[in-house]
Structure formats: C-alpha cells, structure tokens
Design a protein around this motif. Structure first.
Motif, PDB file in Angstrom:
ATOM      1  N   ASN B  33       2.807  15.169  -8.944  1.00  0.00           N
ATOM      2  CA  ASN B  33       2.155  14.977 -10.602  1.00  0.00           C
ATOM      3  C   ASN B  33       2.179  13.322 -10.556  1.00  0.00           C
ATOM      4  OD1 ASN B  33       1.877  14.805 -13.228  1.00  0.00           O
ATOM      5  ND2 ASN B  33       3.606  15.915 -13.954  1.00  0.00           N
ATOM      6  N   LEU B  34       1.205  12.756 -10.853  1.00  0.00           N
ATOM      7  CA  LEU B  34       1.020  11.293 -10.652  1.00  0.00           C
ATOM      8  C   LEU B  34       0.909  10.786 -12.132  1.00  0.00           C
ATOM      9  CD1 LEU B  34       1.457   8.930  -9.083  1.00  0.00           C
ATOM     10  CD2 LEU B  34      -0.877   8.823  -8.426  1.00  0.00           C
ATOM     11  N   MET B  35       1.877  10.061 -12.597  1.00  0.00           N
ATOM     12  CA  MET B  35       1.859   9.789 -14.246  1.00  0.00           C
ATOM     13  C   MET B  35       1.759   8.227 -14.417  1.00  0.00           C
ATOM     14  SD  MET B  35       4.465  12.786 -15.823  1.00  0.00           S
ATOM     15  CE  MET B  35       5.560  12.332 -14.411  1.00  0.00           C
ATOM     16  N   SER B  36       1.024   7.904 -15.371  1.00  0.00           N
ATOM     17  CA  SER B  36       1.487   6.149 -15.711  1.00  0.00           C
ATOM     18  C   SER B  36       0.546   5.835 -16.995  1.00  0.00           C
ATOM     19  CB  SER B  36       0.785   5.442 -14.613  1.00  0.00           C
ATOM     20  OG  SER B  36      -0.548   5.157 -14.650  1.00  0.00           O
ATOM     21  N   THR B  43      -5.682   6.084  -9.879  1.00  0.00           N
ATOM     22  CA  THR B  43      -6.652   6.448  -8.850  1.00  0.00           C
ATOM     23  C   THR B  43      -6.757   5.503  -7.358  1.00  0.00           C
ATOM     24  OG1 THR B  43      -7.970   6.977 -10.704  1.00  0.00           O
ATOM     25  CG2 THR B  43      -9.020   7.194  -8.688  1.00  0.00           C
ATOM     26  N   THR B  44      -6.527   4.178  -7.657  1.00  0.00           N
ATOM     27  CA  THR B  44      -6.564   3.298  -6.713  1.00  0.00           C
ATOM     28  C   THR B  44      -5.475   3.635  -5.520  1.00  0.00           C
ATOM     29  OG1 THR B  44      -7.367   1.676  -8.087  1.00  0.00           O
ATOM     30  CG2 THR B  44      -6.688   0.960  -5.868  1.00  0.00           C
ATOM     31  N   ILE B  45      -4.299   4.127  -6.119  1.00  0.00           N
ATOM     32  CA  ILE B  45      -3.292   4.456  -5.219  1.00  0.00           C
ATOM     33  C   ILE B  45      -3.549   5.757  -4.270  1.00  0.00           C
ATOM     34  CG2 ILE B  45      -0.728   5.559  -5.053  1.00  0.00           C
ATOM     35  CD1 ILE B  45      -0.076   3.467  -7.190  1.00  0.00           C
ATOM     36  N   ILE B  46      -4.282   6.645  -5.020  1.00  0.00           N
ATOM     37  CA  ILE B  46      -4.605   8.091  -4.438  1.00  0.00           C
ATOM     38  C   ILE B  46      -5.782   7.690  -3.289  1.00  0.00           C
ATOM     39  CG2 ILE B  46      -5.825  10.072  -4.618  1.00  0.00           C
ATOM     40  CD1 ILE B  46      -4.564  10.420  -7.439  1.00  0.00           C
ATOM     41  N   ARG B  48      -5.988   4.932  -1.643  1.00  0.00           N
ATOM     42  CA  ARG B  48      -5.363   4.218  -0.532  1.00  0.00           C
ATOM     43  C   ARG B  48      -4.892   5.307   0.507  1.00  0.00           C
ATOM     44  NH1 ARG B  48      -6.012  -0.976   1.974  1.00  0.00           N
ATOM     45  NH2 ARG B  48      -6.295  -1.848  -0.133  1.00  0.00           N
ATOM     46  N   LEU B  49      -4.121   6.119  -0.255  1.00  0.00           N
ATOM     47  CA  LEU B  49      -3.363   7.087   0.576  1.00  0.00           C
ATOM     48  C   LEU B  49      -4.379   7.881   1.225  1.00  0.00           C
ATOM     49  CD1 LEU B  49      -0.531   8.104  -2.122  1.00  0.00           C
ATOM     50  CD2 LEU B  49      -0.385   6.779   0.288  1.00  0.00           C
ATOM     51  N   LEU B  50      -5.234   8.272   0.751  1.00  0.00           N
ATOM     52  CA  LEU B  50      -6.395   9.186   1.245  1.00  0.00           C
ATOM     53  C   LEU B  50      -6.963   8.424   2.699  1.00  0.00           C
ATOM     54  CD1 LEU B  50      -8.459  10.638  -1.676  1.00  0.00           C
ATOM     55  CD2 LEU B  50      -6.992  11.704  -0.169  1.00  0.00           C
ATOM     56  N   ARG B  51      -7.308   7.008   2.617  1.00  0.00           N
ATOM     57  CA  ARG B  51      -7.627   6.378   3.461  1.00  0.00           C
ATOM     58  C   ARG B  51      -6.836   6.160   4.641  1.00  0.00           C
ATOM     59  NH1 ARG B  51      -9.583   0.860   1.535  1.00  0.00           N
ATOM     60  NH2 ARG B  51      -9.651   1.928  -0.213  1.00  0.00           N
ATOM     61  N   LEU B  52      -5.327   6.208   4.411  1.00  0.00           N
ATOM     62  CA  LEU B  52      -4.340   5.877   5.461  1.00  0.00           C
ATOM     63  C   LEU B  52      -4.163   7.300   5.987  1.00  0.00           C
ATOM     64  CD1 LEU B  52      -1.606   4.060   3.241  1.00  0.00           C
ATOM     65  CD2 LEU B  52      -2.625   3.156   5.398  1.00  0.00           C
ATOM     66  N   GLU B  53      -4.427   8.401   5.354  1.00  0.00           N
ATOM     67  CA  GLU B  53      -4.294   9.606   6.448  1.00  0.00           C
ATOM     68  C   GLU B  53      -5.628   9.707   7.030  1.00  0.00           C
ATOM     69  OE1 GLU B  53      -1.857  11.618   6.198  1.00  0.00           O
ATOM     70  OE2 GLU B  53      -3.090  13.060   7.661  1.00  0.00           O
ATOM     71  N   GLU B  54      -6.899   9.267   6.567  1.00  0.00           N
ATOM     72  CA  GLU B  54      -8.030   9.223   7.653  1.00  0.00           C
ATOM     73  C   GLU B  54      -7.805   8.673   8.829  1.00  0.00           C
ATOM     74  OE1 GLU B  54     -11.354   7.631   5.415  1.00  0.00           O
ATOM     75  OE2 GLU B  54     -11.948   9.693   4.518  1.00  0.00           O
ATOM     76  N   GLU B  55      -7.169   7.315   8.614  1.00  0.00           N
ATOM     77  CA  GLU B  55      -6.948   6.378   9.709  1.00  0.00           C
ATOM     78  C   GLU B  55      -5.842   6.909  10.841  1.00  0.00           C
ATOM     79  OE1 GLU B  55      -7.402   2.294   7.003  1.00  0.00           O
ATOM     80  OE2 GLU B  55      -5.548   2.665   8.075  1.00  0.00           O
ATOM     81  N   GLU B  56      -5.033   7.635  10.221  1.00  0.00           N
ATOM     82  CA  GLU B  56      -3.912   8.292  10.911  1.00  0.00           C
ATOM     83  C   GLU B  56      -4.414   9.429  11.823  1.00  0.00           C
ATOM     84  OE1 GLU B  56       0.070   8.127  10.993  1.00  0.00           O
ATOM     85  OE2 GLU B  56       0.386  10.160  10.631  1.00  0.00           O
ATOM     86  N   VAL B 203       4.179  -1.958  -4.179  1.00  0.00           N
ATOM     87  CA  VAL B 203       3.002  -1.920  -3.622  1.00  0.00           C
ATOM     88  C   VAL B 203       1.890  -2.812  -4.295  1.00  0.00           C
ATOM     89  CG1 VAL B 203       3.674   0.327  -2.577  1.00  0.00           C
ATOM     90  CG2 VAL B 203       1.987   0.111  -4.581  1.00  0.00           C
ATOM     91  N   SER B 204       0.850  -2.944  -3.529  1.00  0.00           N
ATOM     92  CA  SER B 204      -0.388  -3.465  -3.975  1.00  0.00           C
ATOM     93  C   SER B 204      -1.378  -2.423  -3.453  1.00  0.00           C
ATOM     94  CB  SER B 204      -0.942  -4.727  -4.029  1.00  0.00           C
ATOM     95  OG  SER B 204      -2.228  -4.998  -4.013  1.00  0.00           O
ATOM     96  N   ALA B 205      -1.722  -1.554  -4.315  1.00  0.00           N
ATOM     97  CA  ALA B 205      -3.028  -0.490  -3.874  1.00  0.00           C
ATOM     98  C   ALA B 205      -4.153  -1.321  -3.764  1.00  0.00           C
ATOM     99  CB  ALA B 205      -3.295   0.393  -5.106  1.00  0.00           C
ATOM    100  N   ARG B 206      -4.411  -2.676  -4.102  1.00  0.00           N
ATOM    101  CA  ARG B 206      -5.755  -3.332  -4.041  1.00  0.00           C
ATOM    102  C   ARG B 206      -5.755  -3.915  -2.651  1.00  0.00           C
ATOM    103  NH1 ARG B 206      -6.662  -8.505  -6.347  1.00  0.00           N
ATOM    104  NH2 ARG B 206      -8.917  -8.955  -6.605  1.00  0.00           N
ATOM    105  N   THR B 207      -4.573  -4.485  -2.355  1.00  0.00           N
ATOM    106  CA  THR B 207      -4.491  -5.198  -1.059  1.00  0.00           C
ATOM    107  C   THR B 207      -3.827  -4.502   0.159  1.00  0.00           C
ATOM    108  OG1 THR B 207      -2.302  -6.047  -1.481  1.00  0.00           O
ATOM    109  CG2 THR B 207      -3.893  -7.369  -2.311  1.00  0.00           C
ATOM    110  N   GLY B 208      -3.236  -3.367  -0.472  1.00  0.00           N
ATOM    111  CA  GLY B 208      -2.854  -2.249   0.773  1.00  0.00           C
ATOM    112  C   GLY B 208      -1.050  -2.796   0.874  1.00  0.00           C
TER     113      GLY B 208
END
Lengths: 231, 231
Positions: B33-36, B43-46, B48-56, B203-208
């Motif tokens: 449950n992601l709140m803020s 959304t940018t954090i999600i 970025r995590l999706l992209r990291l999972e794709e790369e892995e 973190v910076s979701a923008r820069t990674g």
C-alpha cells in the motif's frame, strides 16, 4: 404541525460559514483560505507576504499598514504558528487531531480568539491536503491554493475540485523549474480547462521571485473590501 | 433474543481488510500500500521498480521474474494507470469520485479484477493524501509512504500517523537536495522519534539513484512471503 428537516453535515457547515461571512463583513476583515498539499509552501508564502507588508509600511506611511492575523490549521503541533508569530501578529492555532480539513465551526472559534476589529486581513492556513479542504466553505472571501513545481504539472486533472474552487492559484517553487520535468504550457492548459477565470501567480516564496506581484494583487482585494464597507 | 451490535465504518473496513489478507495469503500475493502527498513520486517509483524487475529478468532467469500487478487509486482519471500499463502488466484503476482514500472494500473489488493466481506482488497506489489513507487498513502486507525532499523535513511531526503506520519510508527526489533547505539530519531524527523501526530508503526515482537497494529489499520481502506459503 412543525416539520423539521434535518440538515446534513455539509449544510450545517454552510450555515456557520454564512455566519462567519457576516461577522467578517461587520468587522471589515478579509479572510483568505489557503490550501495545498503538505509541503507546497503555504507558511513560507504567508511569511513572505508579511515581510513585504512590513517593508511597505517602512517605506510609506506606517498608519496605512495592513493589520494581519493568521489562523494555522494542523492535525497537531504548533510549528507553523511559531514561524508566523515571529512577525508580531495575532496567531491562533487550530489542532484538528486527525481531521483532514478545517470546517466553518473550527474557523469560527478561532476568529473569536482574534482581535477582529483591529484587523484587515486574516490568513487561514488549512490542513495540508489537496482533497478534503476544497469541499468546506469556511466563510472566506477568497479560496486560494498553492501548487509546488515539484508536485508536477499533472495535478489539475487529478484534483479538479481544488483547482476549480480556487479563485487564486499560486504556483510556488519556480526556482526548481530547471531541475524538474515540469511542463509550464501543459499546466497552463490544464488549469485553463478546469478554471478559466482563475488568477494565477508563479512565484518562489523562498527566493521572493514573483511575490511582489502577488502581494500587490492581494492588497488590492483586501482594500476593495475595506473601502466598500467603510464608504 | 438476538442482539446485533452495529459495526462502525472503521470496524466494517477492518473485517473486509482481514478477508483481503486471507485471499492474498491463499494466492501467495504480496500487497504493498503506497501512500504519499500528491506529486511525491509514487507512480515514478512504481515505474522504476517495474523497469528494474524487467532488467533483472533479462540478465538472469526469465522464469524467476516477479509477476506484478498494479491498482491505481485516484479521485478521477486514469493518467497513472496509463503510465504503468506501458509495462504490459495487469492494472486496475479505482476512481473514488471525491473520497480522499482507498478502503478495503474498494481494494477487494480491484483484487477480484486481477489475475491473482498469476501474480507475486501488487502495488496499490493510494489517493495522493498524507492524512486519510493512513487510517484505513486495506489488507496490505506492507504500508509504505513516500516523502519528497521538496515537501520539507518538518513533515513527520505534522503528519505523525502516516509516518508511524508506514513500515517503509521512501524519501524521494534526493536529486533536489542541493536546491532546497532540506535538513537530512533533522528528518532522520524526526522519523526516528516517531517510528524507530521504519525502514528508510533515500532515492531519486527520476535519476534512479538508490532505487536498486529499495528494489532488492522489497523483492526479498515478496519472496519471503511466497516461500513461507509454498514450503
């Protein structure tokens, strides 16, 4: 037979808001309801406006200085109230203890703790929340909202009620524009489509950029009310 | 005689949240449950995590890839859902039409629209609001919050419930640190005093920047649940 119609929570709020408006009209006080997400810069904007008013009073006629009070709304704590109190003005802190917005009743109680007959302008800094405060009339003359550049240009479509209800929209932290992906044209277009008559100011409360224009515009509104009442 | 005790709104929510938790346990799905506040970067954090999972998945064994779904909560619109849908994963949009938070019932309906038996992890992006979402259990495995550097270091004391409830606190937009007055030591101290056991990532979701550590930590939690269930 007497038939009573039970008033809903929002209707009850509107009745108290109307009373607040009457009280403010009698006192010649302009009430500004300042709303935004947490951390958009509401307190810093108020501080900067207080400083501009101080400076103007020094330069021109001290007797024409606007007398300003502040009502701080927070879930808990008094941090922001302590910040504005440094300007030697009357400040009332409302703690909502969980409630996500101010309502007319809370503001009424705070107004009663302010020396209204000695004031021209009262800032109400609402609880940091881009959703709930937009639904509640507190008897204000002006609903204003702050959006920070760091929050992104996509907010009008996601929080349309707040953007629609606010006659004044302050885009803050323009000093961060070079370091974000914020698209100003996209924001302008989105604001225009939701609230075409909104007055928009682009400022940095931190650097002072654009704050003088906002200050002049607001002072004009406050004095208009004052003059309409006293003449 | 049968005596019924009326359940309060929050009690009713907790009953549905418990059911959600049971459903998720049976399916071996981890719910985050992601709140803020609005615009903190959920959304940018999600993304970025999706992209990291794709790369892995590309680097290692594709079959060991985490299967991820997303539930997007917004007052209205589908902007964020469209953003995460580009990653070819199942996405459900909840529109609350005014409500300032998601509740267990809304999340239940969304879970029923997801192919749970094919998933390992579901992100719930809650309505942008630092107040109300903290009060509602939706049946999640982990409550996480995002604070953006641009929001300031004073937020824990002003929104204590959110900071207290969140086992994971993500400080986002650290790339803006040089351009703000953010005091990291002050933040650390305030977080520690409210929630000493919180896991904090900067973190910076923008820069990674810092996102890989967050990704590893989260993946560990998801796999722990999966393994505890299947063994």
């Amino acid at each position: 037979m007497k038939v009573q119609v039970a008033t809903s929570l929002l209707e009850a709020n509107d009745i108290i808001a109307r009373d607040n408006r009457k009280l403010l009209a009698e006192s010649g006080v302009y009430l500004l309801n300042l709303m935004s997400s947490p951390g958009s810069g509401k307190t810093t904007i108020i501080e900067r406006l207080l400083r501009l008013e101080e400076e103007e009073a020094v330069l021109s006629d001290q007797s024409r200085r606007l007398k300003i009070g502040v009502i701080e709304g927070d879930i808990q704590g008094t941090k922001d109230a302590e910040r504005v109190e440094r300007y030697h003005i009357p400040v009332v802190q409302i703690n909502t203890y969980g409630a996500c917005h101010l309502d007319a009743r809370m503001v009424r109680a705070a107004l009663e703790d302010l020396p209204l007959s000695d004031l021209d302008l009262v800032f109400v800094e609402n609880v940091g929340n881009l959703v709930c405060p937009a639904e509640f009339d507190i008897g204000e003359d002006l609903k204003a909202m702050v959006l920070s550049v760091a929050e992104g240009d996509d907010k009008p479509e996601k929080y349309p009620l707040m953007f629609k209800e606010s006659a004044l929209i302050i885009l803050n932290k323009v000093d961060l524009l070079p370091y974000t992906d914020f698209n100003m044209d996209a924001l302008d277009e989105r604001v225009l489509s939701i609230n075409p008559s909104a007055q928009v100011f682009k400022v940095s409360a931190r650097t002072g950029d654009g704050m003088e224009d906002l200050y002049r515009w607001l002072k004009g509104r406050v004095l208009s009310k004052k003059c309409a009442i006293t003449t």
